[in-house]
Design a protein around this motif. Sequence first.
Motif, PDB file in Angstrom:
ATOM      1  N   ASP A  18      76.486  23.968 -32.718  1.00 57.24           N
ATOM      2  CA  ASP A  18      75.501  24.970 -32.289  1.00 57.24           C
ATOM      3  C   ASP A  18      74.392  25.129 -33.325  1.00 57.24           C
ATOM      4  OD1 ASP A  18      77.006  25.363 -29.997  1.00 57.24           O
ATOM      5  OD2 ASP A  18      77.901  27.256 -30.705  1.00 57.24           O
ATOM      6  N   LEU A  19      74.776  25.135 -34.603  1.00 58.86           N
ATOM      7  CA  LEU A  19      73.767  25.226 -35.665  1.00 58.86           C
ATOM      8  C   LEU A  19      72.859  23.999 -35.658  1.00 58.86           C
ATOM      9  CD1 LEU A  19      75.956  26.744 -38.499  1.00 58.86           C
ATOM     10  CD2 LEU A  19      73.846  27.767 -37.591  1.00 58.86           C
ATOM     11  N   ASP A  20      73.434  22.830 -35.452  1.00 56.42           N
ATOM     12  CA  ASP A  20      72.623  21.604 -35.350  1.00 56.42           C
ATOM     13  C   ASP A  20      71.610  21.731 -34.208  1.00 56.42           C
ATOM     14  OD1 ASP A  20      73.974  20.406 -37.453  1.00 56.42           O
ATOM     15  OD2 ASP A  20      75.265  19.188 -36.153  1.00 56.42           O
ATOM     16  N   ALA A  21      72.059  22.262 -33.076  1.00 57.11           N
ATOM     17  CA  ALA A  21      71.165  22.423 -31.927  1.00 57.11           C
ATOM     18  C   ALA A  21      70.067  23.434 -32.224  1.00 57.11           C
ATOM     19  CB  ALA A  21      71.955  22.850 -30.693  1.00 57.11           C
ATOM     20  N   LEU A  22      70.422  24.538 -32.871  1.00 55.66           N
ATOM     21  CA  LEU A  22      69.407  25.542 -33.225  1.00 55.66           C
ATOM     22  C   LEU A  22      68.370  24.951 -34.181  1.00 55.66           C
ATOM     23  CD1 LEU A  22      71.641  28.714 -33.718  1.00 55.66           C
ATOM     24  CD2 LEU A  22      69.871  28.391 -31.966  1.00 55.66           C
ATOM     25  N   PHE A  23      68.839  24.170 -35.157  1.00 57.05           N
ATOM     26  CA  PHE A  23      67.898  23.565 -36.087  1.00 57.05           C
ATOM     27  C   PHE A  23      67.028  22.527 -35.378  1.00 57.05           C
ATOM     28  CE2 PHE A  23      66.544  21.059 -39.812  1.00 57.05           C
ATOM     29  CZ  PHE A  23      65.959  22.089 -40.528  1.00 57.05           C
ATOM     30  N   GLY A  24      67.620  21.797 -34.448  1.00 56.02           N
ATOM     31  CA  GLY A  24      66.842  20.843 -33.646  1.00 56.02           C
ATOM     32  C   GLY A  24      65.758  21.531 -32.838  1.00 56.02           C
ATOM     33  N   THR A  25      66.070  22.697 -32.299  1.00 57.65           N
ATOM     34  CA  THR A  25      65.064  23.480 -31.570  1.00 57.65           C
ATOM     35  C   THR A  25      63.925  23.862 -32.503  1.00 57.65           C
ATOM     36  OG1 THR A  25      66.717  24.334 -30.035  1.00 57.65           O
ATOM     37  CG2 THR A  25      64.687  25.615 -30.253  1.00 57.65           C
ATOM     38  N   PHE A  26      64.280  24.275 -33.716  1.00 57.23           N
ATOM     39  CA  PHE A  26      63.249  24.608 -34.710  1.00 57.23           C
ATOM     40  C   PHE A  26      62.388  23.394 -35.018  1.00 57.23           C
ATOM     41  CE2 PHE A  26      62.351  24.095 -39.278  1.00 57.23           C
ATOM     42  CZ  PHE A  26      61.224  24.910 -39.346  1.00 57.23           C
ATOM     43  N   LEU A  27      63.016  22.247 -35.263  1.00 59.31           N
ATOM     44  CA  LEU A  27      62.244  21.039 -35.588  1.00 59.31           C
ATOM     45  C   LEU A  27      61.310  20.645 -34.448  1.00 59.31           C
ATOM     46  CD1 LEU A  27      64.942  18.855 -37.392  1.00 59.31           C
ATOM     47  CD2 LEU A  27      63.025  20.106 -38.438  1.00 59.31           C
ATOM     48  N   GLY A  28      61.777  20.798 -33.217  1.00 60.01           N
ATOM     49  CA  GLY A  28      60.924  20.491 -32.066  1.00 60.01           C
ATOM     50  C   GLY A  28      59.724  21.424 -31.990  1.00 60.01           C
ATOM     51  N   ALA A  29      59.957  22.712 -32.214  1.00 61.53           N
ATOM     52  CA  ALA A  29      58.857  23.678 -32.189  1.00 61.53           C
ATOM     53  C   ALA A  29      57.873  23.396 -33.316  1.00 61.53           C
ATOM     54  CB  ALA A  29      59.408  25.104 -32.293  1.00 61.53           C
ATOM     55  N   LEU A  30      58.408  23.072 -34.482  1.00 63.37           N
ATOM     56  CA  LEU A  30      57.553  22.764 -35.631  1.00 63.37           C
ATOM     57  C   LEU A  30      56.710  21.523 -35.354  1.00 63.37           C
ATOM     58  CD1 LEU A  30      56.961  23.670 -38.575  1.00 63.37           C
ATOM     59  CD2 LEU A  30      58.768  22.098 -39.288  1.00 63.37           C
ATOM     60  N   ALA A  31      57.327  20.494 -34.788  1.00 62.37           N
ATOM     61  CA  ALA A  31      56.608  19.251 -34.482  1.00 62.37           C
ATOM     62  C   ALA A  31      55.496  19.477 -33.458  1.00 62.37           C
ATOM     63  CB  ALA A  31      57.583  18.190 -33.971  1.00 62.37           C
ATOM     64  N   SER A  32      55.698  20.441 -32.564  1.00 59.82           N
ATOM     65  CA  SER A  32      54.675  20.717 -31.552  1.00 59.82           C
ATOM     66  C   SER A  32      53.534  21.563 -32.095  1.00 59.82           C
ATOM     67  CB  SER A  32      55.304  21.410 -30.338  1.00 59.82           C
ATOM     68  OG  SER A  32      55.595  22.763 -30.647  1.00 59.82           O
ATOM     69  N   GLY A  33      53.724  22.102 -33.312  1.00 61.67           N
ATOM     70  CA  GLY A  33      52.676  22.931 -33.906  1.00 61.67           C
ATOM     71  C   GLY A  33      52.641  24.356 -33.368  1.00 61.67           C
ATOM     72  N   ASP A  34      53.692  24.781 -32.713  1.00 60.72           N
ATOM     73  CA  ASP A  34      53.759  26.110 -32.117  1.00 60.72           C
ATOM     74  C   ASP A  34      54.351  27.087 -33.132  1.00 60.72           C
ATOM     75  OD1 ASP A  34      54.375  28.429 -30.687  1.00 60.72           O
ATOM     76  OD2 ASP A  34      55.003  27.328 -28.906  1.00 60.72           O
ATOM     77  N   ALA A  35      53.491  27.863 -33.783  1.00 58.81           N
ATOM     78  CA  ALA A  35      53.935  28.773 -34.843  1.00 58.81           C
ATOM     79  C   ALA A  35      54.877  29.846 -34.321  1.00 58.81           C
ATOM     80  CB  ALA A  35      52.729  29.412 -35.531  1.00 58.81           C
ATOM     81  N   ALA A  36      54.580  30.432 -33.180  1.00 59.94           N
ATOM     82  CA  ALA A  36      55.427  31.502 -32.643  1.00 59.94           C
ATOM     83  C   ALA A  36      56.821  30.971 -32.305  1.00 59.94           C
ATOM     84  CB  ALA A  36      54.775  32.136 -31.419  1.00 59.94           C
TER      85      ALA A  36
END
Length: 114
Positions: A18-36
């Motif tokens: 679950d932590l891996d998935a949460l961090f993956g979600t963060f990395l995806g958001a970061l890669a998209s440039g979406d600050a919020a």
Amino acid sequence: MPPVTTTLPTRLAAEHRDLDALFGTFLGALASGDAASSRFAIAAFDDELRRHTAEEERLVLPAPSERPLLPRDEEDEAARLHRELRLEHVQVRELAAMIRRLLEEKSDLEGARR
């Protein structure tokens, strides 16, 4: 029907996924440039990481009452491993907190990438 119970190792392994998935979600958001979305995702990861590591340390990684991160003179292999895992927990919590602060206080996407 009685509740389904799982063993501690099974539960902790699921929480790690679950932590891996949460961090993956963060990395995806970061890669998209979406600050919020990045702020929301790192907050979710950081909160769950802190909850999980506190519980894991309480249940699995017993620490001596004094100086739990420093080596002992007579430290066996299990005690050394527990100490090193607690130290890794401290390090990953600090990294997550630093990223969270960069995003929450400054919306610094580039800093969070480094």
